[in-house]
Write an enzyme that holds these catalytic residues in place. Structure first.
Site, PDB file in Angstrom:
ATOM      1  CB  SER A 166       5.240   5.807  -9.815  1.00 12.88           C
ATOM      2  OG  SER A 166       5.102   4.810 -10.799  1.00 12.88           O
ATOM      3  CG  ASP A 191       4.469  -1.613  -7.070  1.00 16.02           C
ATOM      4  OD1 ASP A 191       4.182  -1.897  -8.428  1.00 16.02           O
ATOM      5  OD2 ASP A 191       4.434  -0.660  -6.446  1.00 16.02           O
ATOM      6  CG  HIS A 243       2.540   1.219  -9.069  1.00 18.05           C
ATOM      7  ND1 HIS A 243       3.927   0.982  -8.721  1.00 18.05           N
ATOM      8  CD2 HIS A 243       2.365   2.207  -9.564  1.00 18.05           C
ATOM      9  CE1 HIS A 243       4.521   2.194  -9.358  1.00 18.05           C
ATOM     10  NE2 HIS A 243       3.492   3.075  -9.984  1.00 18.05           N
TER      11      HIS A 243
END
Ligand SMILES: *[C@@H]1O[C@H](CO)[C@@H](O)[C@H](O)[C@H]1NC(C)=O
Length: 438
Positions: free
Chosen positions: A208, A380, A413
């Site tokens: 991320s 995601d 995610h």
């Protein structure tokens, strides 16, 4: 990767689900740990009244702050699982003092191991890599696979709040940063430190925001003297984020209102435990018909297929970590502008950059000899597949044998760090890729 959105989700979880009273997080380092240990320990406040027979009662537990500052990530997450762990402090060129952990399995000689550096995402810290069991968490898995594991904690997170001059608790100048500075200063400080300690090339692994930092830095190629490319062996980017213009409608709505909510106060801590932040999130939830705030984690991250509910609690206790309002602004700009650039100061760009628009991070300039592994998920909402395709188009000149891309159908995610099956699906192929690089 929608860090903003990410953070908001935690906020909502804290305020809506747990309805934590104000002040529970209180002190500088206390944050989630003091809250967490309170929950874990049951109700320490209701200890039985003292009577003469309590003379032999066990000594009171140390204050949560002491545990945290004394042990940090090592003491709370790593050593109890039987791994070696050391804590270091690393100083950046702009004066920030960051925590760094080194984790190794008890087996093997550290001198012959390859270093792996792990960089967490937004609103998280180094604990991200140790949330599940040793067979499921990447930090432990890498150590068991014979890596010398180093763990970064970006500026503003609970163990990385030191600075030469600025007190994070009282001086707004401390919070004058976004992911630009994390890429420009935090990353080289860490990579140079690990390089000096190990005298080996490093495997970089980010999730991320940890991939935003890496991509911003890689796009500068070898041109500045703080570049990290030549110190890296390879990079693995989990939930890779550069473009953010396809984050879900919740992310867009938040990005659009973010500037309005914080317009006057860019240099401040973005702390999800504060009421005005909660009000903002609450307002966004209400403004979107049909959004159930209890499902906000899912709304922001996308549906995660494979999280373990009891470990998700651990995750919630270690999140959200603070960042700066300016970082939230920068992420919002990335969402609304559809570009991967430095922070946009508006009219101030001319003073800051000598041009009217902020400089672009040229992803086509990522050095072609750097081996890169990427893994992204169809579910995601932050590293949305459309945005990842945009990134991959920018990298289409990257040689095929230096770029391996994995697309995972049902991953959201958080699955990339916490799915119970991530070892088989993501980490094993990733480690095989890293081991193939010479
Ligand atoms: C979920 O986590 C708990 C506690 O850490 C563990 O005992 C359990 O085996 C885990 N379940 C799975 C499916 O990994």
């Amino acid at each position: 990767m929608g860090l903003i959105q990410y953070c908001f989700s935690f906020l909502v979880v804290f305020h809506v689900v747990f309805n934590e009273p104000r002040g529970a997080y209180g002190t500088r380092f206390g944050g989630s740990i003091s809250r967490g240990s309170g929950l874990l320990a049951g109700a320490p406040a209701s200890a039985p009244a003292m009577t003469p027979s309590t003379a032999t009662a066990p000594a009171p537990a140390p204050a949560p702050e002491t545990q945290l500052t004394a042990g940090g990530v090592c003491a709370t997450m790593v050593t109890r699982a039987g791994y070696k762990c050391q804590e270091f402090k690393v100083k950046t060129k702009d004066g920030y003092i960051l925590a760094l952990q080194r984790v190794n399995s008890a087996k093997g000689n550290v001198k012959t191991k390859q270093p792996a550096f792990l960089q967490h995402g937004l609103f998280m810290d180094g604990t991200s890599w140790f949330l599940d069991s040793p067979k499921q968490s990447l930090g432990f898995i890498l150590a068991d696979s014979g890596y010398d594991v180093w763990v970064g904690n970006t500026r503003g997170t609970r163990n990385s709040r030191g600075h030469d001059k600025f007190d994070a608790n009282t001086n707004p100048l401390y919070w004058d940063f976004s992911w630009d500075e994390m890429a420009q200063y935090d990353l080289p400080a860490y990579i140079n430190y690990v390089s000096r300690q190990t005298k080996k090339k490093i495997n970089y692994i980010g999730h991320s925001q940890g991939t935003i930092m890496a991509l911003a830095s890689f796009s500068q190629g070898r041109k500045n003297k703080d570049q990290i490319i030549d110190k890296l062996k390879a990079a693995a980017l989990l939930s890779p984020v550069a473009y953010l213009d396809h984050v879900g409608r919740v992310g867009i709505s938040m990005a659009n209102s973010f500037g309005g909510a914080w317009g006057g106060e860019i240099m401040a801590e973005f702390n999800l435990k504060e009421d005005h932040v909660a009000d903002y999130i609450g307002g966004v939830c209400k403004s979107i018909p049909g959004l159930n705030c209890y499902d906000t984690v899912t709304a922001f991250t996308g549906p995660n297929c494979c999280l373990n509910a009891s470990n998700f609690d651990k995750f919630i206790r270690n999140s959200p970590q603070s960042t700066s309002v300016k970082n939230g602004m920068h992420l919002s700009q990335t969402v609304t502008q559809g570009t991967f650039t430095k922070y946009n100061y508006g009219i101030g760009n001319f003073v800051k950059y000598g041009m009217l628009t902020p400089p672009v991070y040229p992803l086509t300039n990522i050095p072609k000899d750097l081996p890169i592994f990427m893994s992204y998920g169809d579910n995601d909402n932050l590293a949305d597949p459309v945005d990842v395709q945009h990134l991959l188009r920018d990298m289409k000149q990257h040689p095929k044998n230096k770029l391996e891309v994995q697309r995972i159908k049902n991953y959201g995610h958080l699955d990339f760090i916490m799915a119970t099956n991530a070892n088989r699906i993501v980490f094993k192929p990733m480690i095989a890729f890293l081991k193939r690089q010479k």
